[in-house]
Design a protein around this motif. Sequence first.
Motif, PDB file in Angstrom:
ATOM      1  N   GLU A 165       0.821  -1.197   0.000  1.00 17.31           N
ATOM      2  CA  GLU A 165       0.000   0.000   0.000  1.00 17.31           C
ATOM      3  C   GLU A 165       0.864   1.259   0.000  1.00 17.31           C
ATOM      4  O   GLU A 165       0.515   2.255  -0.644  1.00 17.31           O
ATOM      5  N   THR A 166       2.000   1.204   0.683  1.00 18.93           N
ATOM      6  CA  THR A 166       2.871   2.372   0.713  1.00 18.93           C
ATOM      7  C   THR A 166       3.449   2.651  -0.667  1.00 18.93           C
ATOM      8  O   THR A 166       3.479   3.794  -1.123  1.00 18.93           O
ATOM      9  N   ALA A 167       3.903   1.595  -1.351  1.00 17.53           N
ATOM     10  CA  ALA A 167       4.439   1.784  -2.698  1.00 17.53           C
ATOM     11  C   ALA A 167       3.361   2.333  -3.634  1.00 17.53           C
ATOM     12  O   ALA A 167       3.614   3.246  -4.426  1.00 17.53           O
ATOM     13  N   LYS A 168       2.156   1.804  -3.528  1.00 20.57           N
ATOM     14  CA  LYS A 168       1.093   2.252  -4.422  1.00 20.57           C
ATOM     15  C   LYS A 168       0.689   3.699  -4.144  1.00 20.57           C
ATOM     16  O   LYS A 168       0.583   4.525  -5.051  1.00 20.57           O
ATOM     17  N   THR A 169       0.465   4.040  -2.882  1.00 23.23           N
ATOM     18  CA  THR A 169       0.009   5.393  -2.582  1.00 23.23           C
ATOM     19  C   THR A 169       1.090   6.433  -2.872  1.00 23.23           C
ATOM     20  O   THR A 169       0.790   7.520  -3.364  1.00 23.23           O
ATOM     21  N   ARG A 170       2.349   6.097  -2.608  1.00 19.20           N
ATOM     22  CA  ARG A 170       3.408   7.097  -2.772  1.00 19.20           C
ATOM     23  C   ARG A 170       3.991   7.134  -4.177  1.00 19.20           C
ATOM     24  O   ARG A 170       4.788   8.028  -4.486  1.00 19.20           O
ATOM     25  N   MET A 171       3.581   6.180  -5.017  1.00 21.46           N
ATOM     26  CA  MET A 171       4.031   6.204  -6.403  1.00 21.46           C
ATOM     27  C   MET A 171       2.855   6.496  -7.341  1.00 21.46           C
ATOM     28  O   MET A 171       2.825   7.539  -7.986  1.00 21.46           O
ATOM     29  N   LEU A 172       1.850   5.627  -7.374  1.00 21.37           N
ATOM     30  CA  LEU A 172       0.742   5.851  -8.298  1.00 21.37           C
ATOM     31  C   LEU A 172      -0.139   7.014  -7.849  1.00 21.37           C
ATOM     32  O   LEU A 172      -0.376   7.955  -8.609  1.00 21.37           O
ATOM     33  N   ASP A 209      10.644  11.980 -12.213  1.00 20.85           N
ATOM     34  CA  ASP A 209      11.697  12.347 -11.267  1.00 20.85           C
ATOM     35  C   ASP A 209      11.217  12.332  -9.820  1.00 20.85           C
ATOM     36  O   ASP A 209      11.975  11.958  -8.911  1.00 20.85           O
ATOM     37  N   VAL A 210       9.965  12.733  -9.569  1.00 27.08           N
ATOM     38  CA  VAL A 210       9.447  12.664  -8.202  1.00 27.08           C
ATOM     39  C   VAL A 210       9.405  11.217  -7.732  1.00 27.08           C
ATOM     40  O   VAL A 210       9.839  10.886  -6.617  1.00 27.08           O
ATOM     41  N   ILE A 211       8.910  10.321  -8.588  1.00 28.15           N
ATOM     42  CA  ILE A 211       8.848   8.916  -8.198  1.00 28.15           C
ATOM     43  C   ILE A 211      10.253   8.346  -8.031  1.00 28.15           C
ATOM     44  O   ILE A 211      10.555   7.654  -7.050  1.00 28.15           O
ATOM     45  N   THR A 212      11.153   8.665  -8.972  1.00 31.37           N
ATOM     46  CA  THR A 212      12.485   8.063  -8.987  1.00 31.37           C
ATOM     47  C   THR A 212      13.381   8.590  -7.884  1.00 31.37           C
ATOM     48  O   THR A 212      14.037   7.815  -7.159  1.00 31.37           O
ATOM     49  N   HIS A 213      13.418   9.912  -7.745  1.00 30.20           N
ATOM     50  CA  HIS A 213      14.401  10.531  -6.852  1.00 30.20           C
ATOM     51  C   HIS A 213      13.858  10.910  -5.483  1.00 30.20           C
ATOM     52  O   HIS A 213      14.635  11.066  -4.534  1.00 30.20           O
ATOM     53  N   ASP A 214      12.532  11.073  -5.373  1.00 32.59           N
ATOM     54  CA  ASP A 214      11.951  11.479  -4.091  1.00 32.59           C
ATOM     55  C   ASP A 214      11.259  10.315  -3.377  1.00 32.59           C
ATOM     56  O   ASP A 214      11.466  10.109  -2.182  1.00 32.59           O
ATOM     57  N   ALA A 215      10.443   9.544  -4.112  1.00 34.80           N
ATOM     58  CA  ALA A 215       9.644   8.494  -3.468  1.00 34.80           C
ATOM     59  C   ALA A 215      10.405   7.186  -3.286  1.00 34.80           C
ATOM     60  O   ALA A 215      10.477   6.649  -2.177  1.00 34.80           O
ATOM     61  N   ILE A 216      10.979   6.660  -4.357  1.00 43.42           N
ATOM     62  CA  ILE A 216      11.598   5.328  -4.285  1.00 43.42           C
ATOM     63  C   ILE A 216      12.713   5.238  -3.244  1.00 43.42           C
ATOM     64  O   ILE A 216      12.794   4.229  -2.517  1.00 43.42           O
ATOM     65  N   PRO A 217      13.566   6.250  -3.098  1.00 39.79           N
ATOM     66  CA  PRO A 217      14.646   6.115  -2.106  1.00 39.79           C
ATOM     67  C   PRO A 217      14.176   5.962  -0.666  1.00 39.79           C
ATOM     68  O   PRO A 217      14.948   5.511   0.183  1.00 39.79           O
ATOM     69  N   VAL A 218      12.940   6.336  -0.364  1.00 40.28           N
ATOM     70  CA  VAL A 218      12.458   6.220   1.014  1.00 40.28           C
ATOM     71  C   VAL A 218      11.349   5.176   1.129  1.00 40.28           C
ATOM     72  O   VAL A 218      10.546   5.202   2.063  1.00 40.28           O
ATOM     73  N   LEU A 242       1.323  12.177  -0.895  1.00 40.43           N
ATOM     74  CA  LEU A 242       2.540  12.927  -1.231  1.00 40.43           C
ATOM     75  C   LEU A 242       3.330  13.399  -0.025  1.00 40.43           C
ATOM     76  O   LEU A 242       4.563  13.333  -0.015  1.00 40.43           O
ATOM     77  N   LEU A 243       2.643  13.885   0.991  1.00 36.35           N
ATOM     78  CA  LEU A 243       3.344  14.536   2.097  1.00 36.35           C
ATOM     79  C   LEU A 243       4.210  13.594   2.940  1.00 36.35           C
ATOM     80  O   LEU A 243       5.219  14.041   3.490  1.00 36.35           O
ATOM     81  N   PRO A 244       3.883  12.292   3.067  1.00 33.78           N
ATOM     82  CA  PRO A 244       4.824  11.427   3.791  1.00 33.78           C
ATOM     83  C   PRO A 244       6.200  11.355   3.122  1.00 33.78           C
ATOM     84  O   PRO A 244       7.226  11.319   3.813  1.00 33.78           O
ATOM     85  N   THR A 245       6.234  11.324   1.805  1.00 34.14           N
ATOM     86  CA  THR A 245       7.525  11.357   1.106  1.00 34.14           C
ATOM     87  C   THR A 245       8.246  12.659   1.392  1.00 34.14           C
ATOM     88  O   THR A 245       9.466  12.674   1.651  1.00 34.14           O
ATOM     89  N   LEU A 246       7.523  13.760   1.353  1.00 36.29           N
ATOM     90  CA  LEU A 246       8.133  15.052   1.652  1.00 36.29           C
ATOM     91  C   LEU A 246       8.676  15.081   3.073  1.00 36.29           C
ATOM     92  O   LEU A 246       9.796  15.565   3.314  1.00 36.29           O
ATOM     93  N   ALA A 247       7.911  14.559   4.036  1.00 34.88           N
ATOM     94  CA  ALA A 247       8.369  14.551   5.430  1.00 34.88           C
ATOM     95  C   ALA A 247       9.671  13.773   5.578  1.00 34.88           C
ATOM     96  O   ALA A 247      10.595  14.206   6.282  1.00 34.88           O
ATOM     97  N   LEU A 248       9.762  12.629   4.909  1.00 31.54           N
ATOM     98  CA  LEU A 248      10.988  11.821   4.991  1.00 31.54           C
ATOM     99  C   LEU A 248      12.159  12.516   4.320  1.00 31.54           C
ATOM    100  O   LEU A 248      13.300  12.473   4.826  1.00 31.54           O
ATOM    101  N   GLN A 249      11.922  13.182   3.218  1.00 32.46           N
ATOM    102  CA  GLN A 249      13.008  13.901   2.555  1.00 32.46           C
ATOM    103  C   GLN A 249      13.466  15.102   3.386  1.00 32.46           C
ATOM    104  O   GLN A 249      14.672  15.394   3.464  1.00 32.46           O
ATOM    105  N   LEU A 250      12.530  15.792   4.024  1.00 31.79           N
ATOM    106  CA  LEU A 250      12.920  16.891   4.918  1.00 31.79           C
ATOM    107  C   LEU A 250      13.734  16.367   6.092  1.00 31.79           C
ATOM    108  O   LEU A 250      14.725  16.977   6.505  1.00 31.79           O
ATOM    109  N   GLU A 251      13.315  15.226   6.623  1.00 32.97           N
ATOM    110  CA  GLU A 251      13.997  14.631   7.776  1.00 32.97           C
ATOM    111  C   GLU A 251      15.438  14.261   7.451  1.00 32.97           C
ATOM    112  O   GLU A 251      16.342  14.438   8.269  1.00 32.97           O
ATOM    113  N   ARG A 252      15.666  13.776   6.233  1.00 40.53           N
ATOM    114  CA  ARG A 252      17.010  13.347   5.859  1.00 40.53           C
ATOM    115  C   ARG A 252      17.793  14.411   5.109  1.00 40.53           C
ATOM    116  O   ARG A 252      18.899  14.160   4.637  1.00 40.53           O
TER     117      ARG A 252
END
Length: 501
Positions: free
Chosen positions: A295-302, A336-345, A389-399
Amino acid sequence: MIDLNTTTLADLHPPVERFHYDRDAVSPGVVHLSVGNFHRAHQAWYFDRLLGSPGHEGWGICGVGLIDDETERLKLDAFPAQDDLYILTQYAPDGGVTHRVIGSIVGYLFAPDDPEAVLARMAAPETRIVSMTITEGGYNQDAATGSYRLDAPLTRAELAEPSRPRSAFGFIVEALRRRRDAGIAPFTVLSCDNLRGNGAVARRAVLAHAAALDADLARWIETHATFPSCMVDRITPAVLKEDAERVNAECGVNERLPVICETFAQWVIEDHFCNGRPPLEEVGVQFVADVHPFETAKTRMLNAGHSVLGYPGQLAGLETVKEAIDHPLIHRLVHDVITHDAIPVLEPPPGIDLAAYRDSIIARFGNPHVGDRLPRITGDGASKLPTFLLPTLALQLERGGETGRLAFVVACFLRYLGGRDDLGRDFTPQEPHLTAEQIALARDPARALLSLPIFADLKLTADSPFVAATVACVQALERRGTLAVLDDVLSGIGRAEREEK
C-alpha cells in the motif's frame, strides 16, 4: 438499443460478454457501503469472476447507498430497473476493449430511505464481510491527530439515536451491536479506500464510535471482529454523458450505470478474517501477512503521481491525465518525483521491482482510452495529499534531501485553491474537507503551510527553507505560469545534480 436487465441477457451479442453462473442461486455474503464506480470496477469485478466457479454462490454483494444526493438517487432508480446489473468496459493501453455484464451485486439498498433494511441485512448471519469505499475523507478523522471525531455533528446525532445511523461507522456499530445481542458472530470490516493502514483506521473509528455508546460492546468488537488492511488499484474515471453514450453505442445496450476502467487491476489483502472469507486468490487477489509495503508503494508512487501531474496539469489548462503525462515537462516531473523522491524512502514490496512498477504506472497514465480527467484527480487534496505525497516530503525533509520538486507540487496545490488557471479561467476547487476560510489561506502561502492541518506532520517553521522555497514558487507561478516555472525547477535541480556528480 436493448434495455439491460435480467430478461434481456440472452439478447446481448458481441462485443458484450456476460456471466454464465446461475445468478438466482447467488446470495449476498458481503454488504458493501457506497457503491461508486471504483467498487463496481474493482471489488465487484473480482467477485463476479469468483462466482464463475461453482461452490461460491454465498459470496454475492448487497450494495448500500449512504449519501442522499443526485448521484445516489440515480442509482436508486437505475439499479432496480436493471436488476442490479451493469456493464463494465475495460480499455487496454494498446486500444483493446472489452465490455462485460457484471452480476455480482444482487441487491441494492438506499440507506437514507430505509436504514432499518440496511441494518437487517448487515445483522443477518449470512453477512460475513462489510466492505466500504467511502473515500479518504469519509473516515471522520481529525486532520491533526488522526483520531475519530466524536464531536462531528453527524456523529453526535448518531450517538444520540444509534438505531438511526447515517454514516458507515454508525451502521457498522449498530449492526455489530445487534449481532452481539443475538449471539451472532461479528462480520469482518474490510476498508477498500486509499488510506495508509486502512484496516487500522477503520478499526479505530469503529471502536471509538462503539465505546462512546457502550464500553462492553467496544470490548466485544475489539475481541471478536477483524479489520484487515488492503491495497486496491485500478484507474477508474468518472463517466460523463458522452462516455456513456459512446459505450452504449459500442454495446448496443441502453445502460444507465456504465463503468469505465483500465485493464490493470490489483488487490492485496491482509489475511485476517473472523467469519470466513471468499477464496479470491482463485481470481488473482493476493492474500498476505503484511499489506503495508504494497500500500505504501502504491500510494506514494501511483496516487502521488496522480497528484504530481494533476495540479500543474490543471493549472496549465490541460484537461485529462493523458494530456498531462504526454507533456514533456510534466512527464519528467512525475518520473523524477517517483524516482528521486519516493523510491529512495520506500521499502520494496516482496517480488516488486520499483523501477519497473514506476514505468508501468507512467504507461497506465498514458492510456489513451480511459480519459481520466484532472478535476477528479485534484479534488479533495486535503484528504489525499497527507496520505499520498506529504509522507515522502516529510521523509526527505527529515534526511535533508532534495525537496525542490515537491515544493513545486505543493505550490501548485496552493495555487489550485485560488481557483484560476494560467489561461485566466476560473474553476471551483473541490475541497469538501476544507472550510472557505481555510481555502482562503492559500492567498498567504506561508501562513497556509504553517496553519493548515494537512501540513501539520511536516513540522514546518517560519524560517524553514521549504516554506521559503514554496512561497517563492507560488509567487513565480502567479507571475510566469506553471510550465515556465516547472521548466526552471527541473533545469535547476538537474544542473545541481550534475554539479554534485
